[in-house]
Design a protein around this motif. Sequence first.
Motif, PDB file in Angstrom:
ATOM      1  N   ASP A 211      55.741 -15.515 -16.255  1.00 47.46           N
ATOM      2  CA  ASP A 211      54.627 -16.306 -16.762  1.00 47.46           C
ATOM      3  C   ASP A 211      53.338 -15.477 -16.766  1.00 47.46           C
ATOM      4  O   ASP A 211      53.143 -14.594 -15.924  1.00 47.46           O
ATOM      5  CB  ASP A 211      54.447 -17.550 -15.897  1.00 47.46           C
ATOM      6  CG  ASP A 211      53.445 -18.529 -16.494  1.00 47.46           C
ATOM      7  OD1 ASP A 211      53.820 -19.254 -17.443  1.00 47.46           O
ATOM      8  OD2 ASP A 211      52.297 -18.560 -16.013  1.00 47.46           O
ATOM      9  N   LYS A 212      52.464 -15.784 -17.690  1.00 52.57           N
ATOM     10  CA  LYS A 212      51.209 -15.052 -17.816  1.00 52.57           C
ATOM     11  C   LYS A 212      50.383 -15.130 -16.531  1.00 52.57           C
ATOM     12  O   LYS A 212      49.680 -14.181 -16.169  1.00 52.57           O
ATOM     13  CB  LYS A 212      50.408 -15.612 -18.995  1.00 52.57           C
ATOM     14  CG  LYS A 212      49.095 -14.897 -19.256  1.00 52.57           C
ATOM     15  CD  LYS A 212      48.355 -15.510 -20.445  1.00 52.57           C
ATOM     16  CE  LYS A 212      47.017 -14.807 -20.682  1.00 52.57           C
ATOM     17  NZ  LYS A 212      46.288 -15.416 -21.835  1.00 52.57           N
ATOM     18  N   SER A 213      50.469 -16.250 -15.828  1.00 55.45           N
ATOM     19  CA  SER A 213      49.637 -16.474 -14.642  1.00 55.45           C
ATOM     20  C   SER A 213      49.947 -15.508 -13.498  1.00 55.45           C
ATOM     21  O   SER A 213      49.125 -15.323 -12.599  1.00 55.45           O
ATOM     22  CB  SER A 213      49.789 -17.916 -14.154  1.00 55.45           C
ATOM     23  OG  SER A 213      51.129 -18.151 -13.725  1.00 55.45           O
ATOM     24  N   ILE A 214      51.137 -14.890 -13.490  1.00 55.33           N
ATOM     25  CA  ILE A 214      51.503 -13.981 -12.403  1.00 55.33           C
ATOM     26  C   ILE A 214      51.536 -12.521 -12.844  1.00 55.33           C
ATOM     27  O   ILE A 214      51.822 -11.639 -12.035  1.00 55.33           O
ATOM     28  CB  ILE A 214      52.873 -14.354 -11.787  1.00 55.33           C
ATOM     29  CG1 ILE A 214      54.006 -14.106 -12.803  1.00 55.33           C
ATOM     30  CG2 ILE A 214      52.882 -15.785 -11.284  1.00 55.33           C
ATOM     31  CD1 ILE A 214      55.395 -14.203 -12.197  1.00 55.33           C
ATOM     32  N   LEU A 215      51.239 -12.265 -14.113  1.00 56.18           N
ATOM     33  CA  LEU A 215      51.428 -10.927 -14.677  1.00 56.18           C
ATOM     34  C   LEU A 215      50.599  -9.867 -13.953  1.00 56.18           C
ATOM     35  O   LEU A 215      51.116  -8.789 -13.597  1.00 56.18           O
ATOM     36  CB  LEU A 215      51.080 -10.939 -16.166  1.00 56.18           C
ATOM     37  CG  LEU A 215      51.423  -9.666 -16.951  1.00 56.18           C
ATOM     38  CD1 LEU A 215      52.921  -9.417 -16.923  1.00 56.18           C
ATOM     39  CD2 LEU A 215      50.944  -9.799 -18.407  1.00 56.18           C
ATOM     40  N   LYS A 216      49.333 -10.143 -13.711  1.00 58.37           N
ATOM     41  CA  LYS A 216      48.458  -9.167 -13.051  1.00 58.37           C
ATOM     42  C   LYS A 216      48.960  -8.847 -11.652  1.00 58.37           C
ATOM     43  O   LYS A 216      49.041  -7.672 -11.254  1.00 58.37           O
ATOM     44  CB  LYS A 216      47.032  -9.711 -13.000  1.00 58.37           C
ATOM     45  CG  LYS A 216      46.036  -8.747 -12.361  1.00 58.37           C
ATOM     46  CD  LYS A 216      44.625  -9.340 -12.374  1.00 58.37           C
ATOM     47  CE  LYS A 216      43.636  -8.389 -11.693  1.00 58.37           C
ATOM     48  NZ  LYS A 216      42.256  -8.959 -11.697  1.00 58.37           N
ATOM     49  N   ASN A 217      49.301  -9.872 -10.885  1.00 63.14           N
ATOM     50  CA  ASN A 217      49.811  -9.665  -9.528  1.00 63.14           C
ATOM     51  C   ASN A 217      51.148  -8.942  -9.534  1.00 63.14           C
ATOM     52  O   ASN A 217      51.413  -8.085  -8.689  1.00 63.14           O
ATOM     53  CB  ASN A 217      49.958 -11.003  -8.801  1.00 63.14           C
ATOM     54  CG  ASN A 217      48.615 -11.659  -8.533  1.00 63.14           C
ATOM     55  OD1 ASN A 217      48.032 -12.274  -9.421  1.00 63.14           O
ATOM     56  ND2 ASN A 217      48.096 -11.518  -7.322  1.00 63.14           N
ATOM     57  N   LEU A 218      52.000  -9.306 -10.491  1.00 61.39           N
ATOM     58  CA  LEU A 218      53.312  -8.655 -10.591  1.00 61.39           C
ATOM     59  C   LEU A 218      53.154  -7.159 -10.814  1.00 61.39           C
ATOM     60  O   LEU A 218      53.808  -6.345 -10.146  1.00 61.39           O
ATOM     61  CB  LEU A 218      54.123  -9.282 -11.726  1.00 61.39           C
ATOM     62  CG  LEU A 218      55.459  -8.605 -12.067  1.00 61.39           C
ATOM     63  CD1 LEU A 218      56.381  -8.599 -10.851  1.00 61.39           C
ATOM     64  CD2 LEU A 218      56.135  -9.297 -13.247  1.00 61.39           C
ATOM     65  N   ASN A 219      52.279  -6.774 -11.730  1.00 61.60           N
ATOM     66  CA  ASN A 219      52.090  -5.355 -12.020  1.00 61.60           C
ATOM     67  C   ASN A 219      51.530  -4.602 -10.816  1.00 61.60           C
ATOM     68  O   ASN A 219      51.904  -3.444 -10.561  1.00 61.60           O
ATOM     69  CB  ASN A 219      51.174  -5.183 -13.233  1.00 61.60           C
ATOM     70  CG  ASN A 219      51.901  -5.453 -14.544  1.00 61.60           C
ATOM     71  OD1 ASN A 219      53.101  -5.209 -14.653  1.00 61.60           O
ATOM     72  ND2 ASN A 219      51.193  -5.956 -15.535  1.00 61.60           N
ATOM     73  N   ALA A 220      50.663  -5.275 -10.056  1.00 61.75           N
ATOM     74  CA  ALA A 220      50.129  -4.640  -8.843  1.00 61.75           C
ATOM     75  C   ALA A 220      51.248  -4.390  -7.837  1.00 61.75           C
ATOM     76  O   ALA A 220      51.324  -3.319  -7.214  1.00 61.75           O
ATOM     77  CB  ALA A 220      49.037  -5.516  -8.238  1.00 61.75           C
ATOM     78  N   TYR A 221      52.137  -5.366  -7.684  1.00 61.73           N
ATOM     79  CA  TYR A 221      53.251  -5.216  -6.744  1.00 61.73           C
ATOM     80  C   TYR A 221      54.276  -4.193  -7.246  1.00 61.73           C
ATOM     81  O   TYR A 221      54.932  -3.521  -6.441  1.00 61.73           O
ATOM     82  CB  TYR A 221      53.917  -6.564  -6.489  1.00 61.73           C
ATOM     83  CG  TYR A 221      53.250  -7.385  -5.410  1.00 61.73           C
ATOM     84  CD1 TYR A 221      53.297  -6.981  -4.068  1.00 61.73           C
ATOM     85  CD2 TYR A 221      52.577  -8.558  -5.707  1.00 61.73           C
ATOM     86  CE1 TYR A 221      52.695  -7.713  -3.069  1.00 61.73           C
ATOM     87  CE2 TYR A 221      51.964  -9.320  -4.712  1.00 61.73           C
ATOM     88  CZ  TYR A 221      52.026  -8.890  -3.391  1.00 61.73           C
ATOM     89  OH  TYR A 221      51.417  -9.626  -2.406  1.00 61.73           O
TER      90      TYR A 221
ATOM     91  N   ARG B 177      52.355 -13.406  -4.099  1.00 60.65           N
ATOM     92  CA  ARG B 177      51.930 -14.468  -3.193  1.00 60.65           C
ATOM     93  C   ARG B 177      50.610 -15.112  -3.608  1.00 60.65           C
ATOM     94  O   ARG B 177      50.451 -16.321  -3.550  1.00 60.65           O
ATOM     95  CB  ARG B 177      51.799 -13.897  -1.780  1.00 60.65           C
ATOM     96  CG  ARG B 177      51.414 -14.938  -0.741  1.00 60.65           C
ATOM     97  CD  ARG B 177      51.269 -14.292   0.605  1.00 60.65           C
ATOM     98  NE  ARG B 177      50.896 -15.260   1.627  1.00 60.65           N
ATOM     99  CZ  ARG B 177      50.460 -14.943   2.825  1.00 60.65           C
ATOM    100  NH1 ARG B 177      50.350 -13.662   3.155  1.00 60.65           N
ATOM    101  NH2 ARG B 177      50.135 -15.860   3.709  1.00 60.65           N
ATOM    102  N   TYR B 178      49.636 -14.300  -4.008  1.00 61.61           N
ATOM    103  CA  TYR B 178      48.279 -14.814  -4.204  1.00 61.61           C
ATOM    104  C   TYR B 178      48.097 -15.358  -5.620  1.00 61.61           C
ATOM    105  O   TYR B 178      47.246 -14.915  -6.392  1.00 61.61           O
ATOM    106  CB  TYR B 178      47.257 -13.727  -3.879  1.00 61.61           C
ATOM    107  CG  TYR B 178      47.355 -13.289  -2.440  1.00 61.61           C
ATOM    108  CD1 TYR B 178      46.944 -14.122  -1.403  1.00 61.61           C
ATOM    109  CD2 TYR B 178      47.890 -12.044  -2.111  1.00 61.61           C
ATOM    110  CE1 TYR B 178      47.066 -13.748  -0.071  1.00 61.61           C
ATOM    111  CE2 TYR B 178      48.007 -11.658  -0.783  1.00 61.61           C
ATOM    112  CZ  TYR B 178      47.593 -12.507   0.225  1.00 61.61           C
ATOM    113  OH  TYR B 178      47.713 -12.124   1.537  1.00 61.61           O
TER     114      TYR B 178
END
Length: 349
Positions: free
Chosen positions: A179-189, A224-225
């Motif tokens: 989902d778009k809402s987790i994309l930024k966090n996913l890429n960081a992880y 998580r965040y």
Amino acid sequence: MTAQHTKHAKHTKRKRRRRSPLRILIILILVIAVLVGLTLSTVHKKLGKISTKSLDQSQLVTVNKDSNMTDYTNYAFFGIDSQTGSMSDRGNRSDSIIVVSINNSTKDVKLLSIYRDTYLSINGKYSKINAAYSWGGPELAISTINRNLDLNIEKYATVNFKILANIVDAVGGIEVKVDKSILKNLNAYIGDMNRINGGHSPKLSSAGTYTLDGNQAVAYSRIRYTAGGDLARAGRQREVLQKIFDKAKKNPLKMMSVMDEILPQVKTNMSQDELFDMFLSIFKYDIKDQQGFPWDQKELRYYGTYYGFPTTLKENAIRAHKYLFGTSDYQVSDELSRINQKIIYRAGY
């Protein structure tokens, strides 16, 4: 050669031809049996690479009030938050905590994630449950689960981030909707996992459905965040495990290629023979459901730290026994009742 001899020779030749397919089938069966035997022998030998450590039974607490539990075998699965790959029993918090309950008759499996920030009693000291593994290894972590949920877990397995990535790669990746809402966090992880595990797993440019490789899948399970916080993360962890299990079940021999790398990263108190029996039963196991504990909670700040306070622990424990074992109106233990009252007092509700 007489006509009679010629007739007899033709009859014998036809007879041989009639028997030939049966002989070929028998040979094939024997060859397959030998190959299977060799494969199983290899698997059994490789399972010996797992780090097996007996639990200190004097430190292990179990609760056996629910008679329905005798029909099930319960396990604790820990994924430790080790940035260095260390498998030490002390100093590593359990980033993932999952109760695996197997019906002994049907082999049906249910998963119950315990949210890492849940405020519970750790041998009388109250904190996030993920601290238990760090403070006292598997003995304290398992006892904490047993005391706060009235369970009888005696078997466990512990892994780190690296092994999950290896397993996902071994099964050819897993398909996940991002989902778009987790994309930024996913890429960081993903960047974080490339640093910890090594590798160059690419970051994702947009939302969509992807076949994630090992580092990407572990990164996905660690988010998580975002909306849902720890509850959503535990759900993603169960999703990843479910998809790994489904793919491995279709072709368990795929795992053979990475067993030598994966198995030394597993720590358990199950014997080589127990693990082999589980391997032989892989086609019988079926994950029927997966949920998270506690179902009802409040996120509250207590002495400057946010915790997930069960509302209430007693009610959530009763629901856990209903979910896992089909027990109606379970009566919690005296110790759980005391823990419940302490949590209510500290949460102020």
